[in-house]
Enzyme design. Structure first.
Site, short mmCIF file in Angstrom:
data_model
loop_
_atom_site.label_atom_id
_atom_site.label_comp_id
_atom_site.label_asym_id
_atom_site.label_seq_id
_atom_site.Cartn_x
_atom_site.Cartn_y
_atom_site.Cartn_z
N ASP A 35 25.16 15.84 87.42
CA ASP A 35 25.09 17.23 87.30
C ASP A 35 24.25 17.76 88.38
OD1 ASP A 35 26.45 18.02 85.16
OD2 ASP A 35 24.71 17.82 83.78
N LYS A 56 27.25 22.28 86.87
CA LYS A 56 27.61 23.53 86.02
C LYS A 56 26.47 24.42 86.10
CE LYS A 56 29.59 22.57 82.17
NZ LYS A 56 30.87 22.99 82.19
N MET A 168 16.06 28.15 80.49
CA MET A 168 17.02 29.16 80.92
C MET A 168 16.72 30.38 80.47
SD MET A 168 20.47 27.06 79.82
CE MET A 168 19.88 26.06 78.69
N1 SAH Z 1 19.02 18.68 79.80
C1 SAH Z 1 17.91 19.33 80.49
C2 SAH Z 1 17.81 20.90 80.18
C3 SAH Z 1 19.37 21.47 80.94
S1 SAH Z 1 19.39 23.13 80.63
C4 SAH Z 1 16.63 18.81 80.13
O1 SAH Z 1 16.31 18.19 79.08
O2 SAH Z 1 15.75 19.25 80.95
C5 SAH Z 1 18.94 23.67 82.23
C6 SAH Z 1 17.57 24.43 82.25
O3 SAH Z 1 16.68 23.42 82.10
C7 SAH Z 1 16.99 25.06 83.29
O4 SAH Z 1 17.41 26.62 83.29
C8 SAH Z 1 15.60 25.25 83.10
O5 SAH Z 1 15.24 26.04 82.03
C9 SAH Z 1 15.44 23.77 82.68
N2 SAH Z 1 14.98 22.78 83.64
C10 SAH Z 1 15.62 21.76 84.32
N3 SAH Z 1 14.98 21.12 85.19
C11 SAH Z 1 13.94 21.75 85.42
C12 SAH Z 1 12.94 21.63 86.58
N4 SAH Z 1 13.01 20.46 87.29
N5 SAH Z 1 11.88 22.40 86.25
C13 SAH Z 1 11.69 23.46 85.19
N6 SAH Z 1 12.75 23.71 84.45
C14 SAH Z 1 13.84 22.94 84.51
#
Ligand code: SAH
Length: 262
Positions: A35, A56, A168
């Site tokens: 991803d 995505k 998000m």
């Molecule tokens: N599976 C992922 C989340 C995916 S949804 C997890 O467990 O972290 C994608 C959202 O995750 C982004 O829009 C943001 O809100 C958050 N996100 C993912 N990586 C991030 C990061 N390094 N710093 C801050 N927010 C993050």
């Protein structure tokens, strides 16, 4: 040989936050479907694997989910060791559950490997203890973005007394503020907005519920970011200023007085 897919969490970005199990899966991988929130640095653990980017990212051109499903199935049925690598944890807003079900229904063995989810990592990296004793009795992870635009029970979230960690949410700050205020949350509830958690580019913007939209705008907050809403978002800063008094220089807030130079 049984077809098998590993659904692996790559953590929030810092390669040192990968689990040992994730590293083992990557070492064994022959095909890695990755991803776009995954830090490429973790690929050092699978130097000979075939890497396929299937990002995505919200709002951008993305790989259809059905195509990703079929790719995983094809390689698994060829007997290749397939790792599906996702940012954070595969099952926190990561479609891990859907992908596992789809594959299992087709006879593919699935092994899920935890990753550290961005919301938990971001808070800890910014010194925010999400369930600080005496301050918050729990933490609620929610997404501000849904495919079907279904509504959260904002009143329950506003009054639940748990720390809210919102994924998000960058494009929906005004809506989140309005809903939580309408639900009865205090306008001065502390908020931390954490961008690129755990990466060298990590930035944090401290604000409160009423001002978070304006402050984020001045700060130039960009995705990926998480929001932490609750008293814990200010608790450690408050403890430090109480302990060290004027000698403690609190991090500048993103408010008007501090300008936009955080
Ligand atoms: N599976 C992922 C989340 C995916 S949804 C997890 O467990 O972290 C994608 C959202 O995750 C982004 O829009 C943001 O809100 C958050 N996100 C993912 N990586 C991030 C990061 N390094 N710093 C801050 N927010 C993050």
């Amino acid at each position: 040989m049984n077809a098998k897919v590993w659904l692996v969490g790559a953590g929030p970005g810092d390669p040192e936050l990968l689990t040992l199990k994730a590293v083992r899966a990557l070492r064994e991988a022959e095909v890695v479907l990755i991803d776009d929130l995954v830090n490429d640095a973790v690929l050092e653990h699978c130097p000979t694997a075939r890497i396929i980017a299937v990002g995505k990212r919200g709002g951008c051109r993305s790989t259809p989910q059905a195509f990703i499903h079929r790719l995983m199935l094809r390689y698994a049925r060829q007997g290749q060791c397939v790792v599906r690598l996702k940012g954070g944890d595969p099952c926190i807003f990561g479609r891990g559950g859907e992908e596992a079900q789809w594959l299992r229904e087709r006879g593919v063995e699935v092994e899920l490997v935890n990753g550290i989810t961005a919301g938990l990592a971001g808070a800890t990296q910014c010194d925010i203890p999400l369930t600080l004793r005496g301050v918050a009795r729990g933490v609620t992870l929610v997404t501000a973005h849904t495919q079907d635009d279904s509504q959260l029970n904002w009143q329950a979230l506003a009054q639940g007394g748990t720390t809210l960690v919102i994924y998000m949410g960058v494009a929906k700050l005004d809506e989140i503020r309005d809903q939580l205020l309408a639900g009865g949350m205090a306008a001065d509830m502390p908020v931390a907005m954490i961008e690129n958690a755990s990466l060298p580019e990590q930035r944090e913007c401290r604000s409160d519920l009423m001002s978070m939209g304006n402050d984020a705008c001045r700060f130039g907050l960009k995705s990926p970011a998480i929001l932490v809403i609750g008293a814990v978002a200010a608790a450690v800063e408050n403890q430090r200023s109480a302990a060290f008094g004027s000698a403690y220089r609190s991090r500048p807030r993103a408010g008007a007085a501090a300008g936009c130079d955080l």
